[in-house]
Write an enzyme that holds these catalytic residues in place. Structure first.
Site, PDB file in Angstrom:
ATOM      1  N   GLY A   7       0.839  -1.200  -0.142  1.00  0.00           N
ATOM      2  CA  GLY A   7       0.052   0.054   0.128  1.00  0.00           C
ATOM      3  C   GLY A   7       0.869   1.315   0.103  1.00  0.00           C
ATOM      4  N   PRO A   8       1.346   1.553  -1.017  1.00  0.00           N
ATOM      5  CG  PRO A   8       2.310   1.560  -3.347  1.00  0.00           C
ATOM      6  CD  PRO A   8       1.410   0.763  -2.499  1.00  0.00           C
ATOM      7  CG  ASN A  94      -6.562   6.611  10.082  1.00  0.00           C
ATOM      8  OD1 ASN A  94      -5.987   6.840  11.030  1.00  0.00           O
ATOM      9  ND2 ASN A  94      -7.059   7.654   9.291  1.00  0.00           N
ATOM     10  CB  ALA A 120       1.625  11.398   4.733  1.00  0.00           C
ATOM     11  CE  LYS A 175      -4.852   8.758  13.687  1.00  0.00           C
ATOM     12  NZ  LYS A 175      -3.867   8.034  12.849  1.00  0.00           N
ATOM     13  CD  GLU A 257      -8.980   4.084   6.256  1.00  0.00           C
ATOM     14  OE1 GLU A 257      -7.943   3.047   6.211  1.00  0.00           O
ATOM     15  OE2 GLU A 257      -8.767   5.282   6.863  1.00  0.00           O
TER      16      GLU A 257
HETATM   17  O1  PAF Z   1      -7.684  10.301   9.473  1.00  0.00           O
HETATM   18  C1  PAF Z   1      -7.047  11.505   9.445  1.00  0.00           C
HETATM   19  O2  PAF Z   1      -7.023  12.269   8.714  1.00  0.00           O
HETATM   20  C2  PAF Z   1      -6.020  11.645  10.546  1.00  0.00           C
HETATM   21  O3  PAF Z   1      -6.102  10.458  11.435  1.00  0.00           O
HETATM   22  C3  PAF Z   1      -6.746  12.655  11.758  1.00  0.00           C
HETATM   23  C4  PAF Z   1      -5.842  12.642  13.001  1.00  0.00           C
HETATM   24  C5  PAF Z   1      -7.994  12.958  11.855  1.00  0.00           C
HETATM   25  C6  PAF Z   1      -6.251  14.031  11.166  1.00  0.00           C
HETATM   26  O4  PAF Z   1      -6.753  14.578  10.279  1.00  0.00           O
END
Ligand code: PAF
Length: 297
Positions: A7-8, A94, A120, A175, A257
């Site tokens: 997964g790049p 995520n 990123a 998270k 997701e």
């Molecule tokens: O999914 C995302 O975008 C990130 O995990 C977060 C922390 C919500 C920041 O944009």
């Protein structure tokens, strides 16, 4: 180490580049059939990585799974047959629930889980920008994963700071709660993360966070609602200019997701027979938006 990154995308490319610079032999496994993928990080030099090299996959010490959560099962399963039993698998994405879906295939392998707060952004197929400095936390999913603490040191050397976390479920849930609050709201409201720091959203954020924290507690992870609300607001503040990953997905009409973020929490709530109306309605709204594309496009 010999490392393959499945997964790049933005995060996968960022880690590939950093690990390459630190002297590791890094290979990519992306969807494109081309034998090489070139990546430039910010103003750095162009690096050509091998892509879909079965030879590299077979001899890799570490496989990093940096896909979107919903891609993990179908992309990883066919690769497992080529993988050495001792290859460490690191899940870095995520959301939660992907590893549980593959539990039978993974129990005998060294499996570790990671979460990162780096920002990123992939601006085109070959260029990735490191938009926000963060940290990486890694911890064990199973007994064999406990032997892999050195991976945190390897990462810390390549991409500091990285820490080994003895209770990675707690870090993943933290998270997850952040993602439950920020991701669907920014996608639905079509706004940057920073907009959620406005007072008008505070009660809604508090509702989402309370429900998700309640589910974490039922799942055996101790989190505290008021601390988590502060954390959510802090993250929205420190990433104010960013569009969340779910905003980007929904905006570009790509599958989000949601099943592995609010959907994961909705499943836990159903299991324990608790009501989580805020998360449920966000979940349903995003599913509705996704369904509308296939009907009208
Ligand atoms: O999914 C995302 O975008 C990130 O995990 C977060 C922390 C919500 C920041 O944009």
């Amino acid at each position: 180490m010999n490392i393959t990154i499945l997964g790049p995308g933005a995060v996968g490319s960022l880690y590939a580049y950093k690990l390459h610079l630190a002297g590791h032999s890094v290979s990519l496994w992306g969807r494109t059939p081309s034998r090489k993928i070139e990546i430039t990080l910010d103003d750095g030099e162009n690096i050509a990585f091998n892509n879909q090299s079965l030879e590299d996959l077979k001899r890799c010490d570490l496989l990093i799974v940096a896909l979107k959560a919903w891609q993990v099962q179908s992309a990883l399963l066919p690769l497992l047959t080529h993988l050495d039993n001792d290859t460490i698998i690191l899940f870095l994405h995520n959301g939660m629930g992907t590893v549980d879906m593959l539990a039978d295939e993974l129990t005998e392998r060294p499996v570790i889980l990671g979460t990162s707060t780096h920002g990123a952004l992939k601006v085109n197929t070959n260029t990735v920008h490191h938009t926000g400095n963060g940290q990486t936390l890694i911890g064990a999913w199973n007994e064999k994963g406990q032997q892999c603490q050195f991976v945190a040191e390897v990462f810390d050397h390549a991409f500091s700071p990285t820490h080994w976390h003895s209770n990675i479920q707690q870090a993943l849930w933290t998270k997850l709660v952040i993602n439950c609050a920020i991701n669907p709201l920014t996608a639905i409201l079509d706004c940057r993360n920073g907009q959620l720091t406005n007072e008008e959203y505070r009660a809604q954020l508090a509702g989402i966070v309370e429900e998700a924290v309640c589910c974490a507690n039922f799942d055996g992870v101790e989190l505290e609602a008021s601390t988590m609300l502060d954390t959510v607001v802090n993250v929205a503040q420190s990433t104010a200019q960013n569009y969340s990953s779910m905003h980007q997905d929904i905006y570009n009409k790509r599958q989000s997701e949601i099943d592995f973020i609010n959907g994961y929490v909705v499943n836990i709530a159903a299991k324990h027979k608790i009501d989580i109306p805020n998360n449920l309605s966000l979940y349903q709204r995003i599913k509705q938006i996704e369904a509308s594309w296939s009907h009208h496009d």
